[in-house]
Design an enzyme around this catalytic site. Structure first.
Site, short mmCIF file in Angstrom:
data_model
loop_
_atom_site.label_atom_id
_atom_site.label_comp_id
_atom_site.label_asym_id
_atom_site.label_seq_id
_atom_site.Cartn_x
_atom_site.Cartn_y
_atom_site.Cartn_z
N PHE A 120 0.86 -1.19 0.00
CA PHE A 120 0.00 0.00 0.00
C PHE A 120 0.90 1.23 0.00
O PHE A 120 1.61 1.49 0.97
CB PHE A 120 -0.96 0.06 1.20
CG PHE A 120 -1.93 1.20 1.03
CD1 PHE A 120 -3.12 1.03 0.34
CD2 PHE A 120 -1.62 2.47 1.50
CE1 PHE A 120 -3.99 2.10 0.13
CE2 PHE A 120 -2.47 3.54 1.29
CZ PHE A 120 -3.67 3.37 0.60
N ASP A 179 9.54 2.81 1.90
CA ASP A 179 8.34 3.57 2.24
C ASP A 179 8.09 3.42 3.74
O ASP A 179 7.52 2.43 4.21
CB ASP A 179 7.14 3.06 1.44
CG ASP A 179 5.88 3.88 1.73
OD1 ASP A 179 5.87 4.60 2.75
OD2 ASP A 179 4.92 3.80 0.95
N LYS A 184 2.70 11.09 7.10
CA LYS A 184 1.88 10.88 8.29
C LYS A 184 2.38 11.63 9.53
O LYS A 184 2.11 12.80 9.68
CB LYS A 184 1.73 9.38 8.55
CG LYS A 184 0.94 8.67 7.44
CD LYS A 184 0.48 7.31 7.86
CE LYS A 184 -0.03 6.48 6.71
NZ LYS A 184 -1.39 6.82 6.29
#
Ligand SMILES: Cc1ncc(COP(=O)(O)O)c(C=O)c1O
Length: 405
Positions: free
Chosen positions: A146, A231, A260
């Site tokens: 993802f 990531d 985030k």
């Protein structure tokens, strides 16, 4: 006593459903305020946050140091665009680069933009530095990944919901099983410019690769002159008990992708960090974003980096993560079939004979614990790193009630 027809939640849920596209399936809870690890809804009920905005709230809600930085910056300067330089920019880039042990930083806003940045940089590096023939670059990615929601990123998703009917798809990606070093090595060819993986797959259910996988990826990338793009948008910035999830195996990728928690739960801030031989391939006009690296974002994110530089949050996550995982392991065979994760991050597989992940989250919500399901029978727990030992025990008690009642 609260009488049902006096509650504001049902109307607020109905209103939200009426006026928005249904691209999410939220729990029927309507939050109006929060502090630390606790949320309060429009009816005054309190919930322990065990999701932390998918790790965007690693430092809890409204951390005083971050809120103070935001307030101070709001009163001075909020946006310039990158057409001009502002006085928060260099400080943020320098301090983040130092935290990452890299020479340069390129700030953007969302995680998906950081991923797009990484893909563009890797391709340009491939053509200009590695010598890949024009238009032939490929990037190796993992099944179950993802990395965000743009059309290019969903092109290499293996999740039907994320991908189906959004074609035509961007070419140039090879998908291999996650955690399988032999498959990854076999997929690399002369035109491979990068391997893009999550050091722990968050959305997939907090899947930790086998020991040795990340060092193996590092080694094969070095041997084959391929960039290792990590990531760390969800796994990084203290979540797993270290600054980066790659740190657990002393692996240093060529590029960190961050997002985030970098925005402190206040503003969207993402960035990539790499050395000049990689990020230096970008020249003026080739990439950018109006809001990327804006003064408000930089002011807040600099304080995030300073919080991380103390090591306190990484330590909390490591120590409290032990407590969380010990408690969760005790529930295997009592409603849970498996538990994975690292630090204050856990993926729990609920016995499908008992209930779905969604049902478990709804019951937890009724008991004042907010968490989120993924892929049917899995729940993710990712509380803010400011959570206390007693609050972890409280969450475990309520989870036990849900699983065994
Ligand atoms: C590993 C990873 N990469 C990228 C993203 C995309 O970030 P954003 O939603 O900010 O675009 C996410 C979001 O969940 C993620 O977990």
């Amino acid at each position: 006593m609260i009488v049902d027809d006096m509650l504001r939640t049902p109307d607020a849920v109905r209103d939200a459903e009426r006026w928005t596209a249904h691209n999410y399936h939220p729990l029927p809870v309507v939050i109006s305020s929060a502090e630390g690890a606790w949320l309060t809804d429009v009816d005054g009920r309190r919930y322990l946050d065990c999701l932390a905005g998918y790790s965007a709230l690693n430092f809890g809600h409204r951390h005083p140091q971050l809120v103070a930085a935001a307030h101070a910056q709001l009163d001075k300067l909020t946006l310039t665009s990158r057409a001009f330089i502002h006085d928060q920019f260099a400080t943020f880039c320098r301090e983040l680069a130092q935290l990452c042990g890299k020479e340069l930083v390129l700030p953007m806003n969302t995680g998906a933009e950081a991923v797009e940045t990484a893909i563009k940089v890797a391709r340009k590096w491939g053509y200009q530095v590695k010598g890949v023939p024009a238009g032939q670059a490929n990037i190796v990615v993992a099944e179950g990944n993802f990395h965000g929601r743009t059309t290019t990123i969903v092109s290499f998703s293996t999740d039907a919901d994320a991908r189906d009917d959004f074609g035509p798809y961007t070419p140039g990606f090879t998908v291999v099983p996650y955690g399988d070093l032999a498959a990854l090595t076999a997929a690399i060819d002369d035109n491979t410019v990068a391997v893009l993986i999550e050091p722990i797959q968050g959305e997939q259910g907090v899947v930790v690769p086998p020991e040795g996988y990340l060092p193996g990826v590092r080694q094969v990338c070095t041997e084959r002159n391929v960039l290792f793009l990590a990531d760390e948008i969800q796994s990084g910035l203290g979540r797993t008990g270290t600054t980066f999830a790659c740190d657990h195996e002393d692996v240093v990728p060529d590029m960190y992708l961050l997002g985030k928690a970098l925005g402190g739960g206040i503003v969207p801030v993402s960035a990539v960090a790499a050395n000049a031989d990689v990020l230096g391939v970008l020249k003026p006009g080739q990439h950018g974003s109006t809001f990327g690296g804006n003064p408000l974002a930089c002011a807040v994110a600099t304080e995030v980096v300073r919080l991380l530089a103390t090591g306190e949050f990484q330590q909390r996550s490591a120590e409290l993560g032990e407590r969380l995982h010990a408690g969760l392991r005790g529930l295997i065979g009592q409603g849970l079939v498996a538990v994975r994760g690292r630090g204050l991050w856990a993926g729990l597989d609920i016995d499908p004979a008992l209930m779905t992940g969604r049902q478990a989250c709804e019951r937890l919500m009724e008991l004042g614990i907010l968490a989120k399901d993924t892929h049917g029978s899995t729940i993710r727990l990712a509380p803010p790193l400011v959570i206390t030992p007693n609050e972890i025990d409280h969450a475990l008690t309520q989870l036990t009630t849900v699983l065994t009642a």
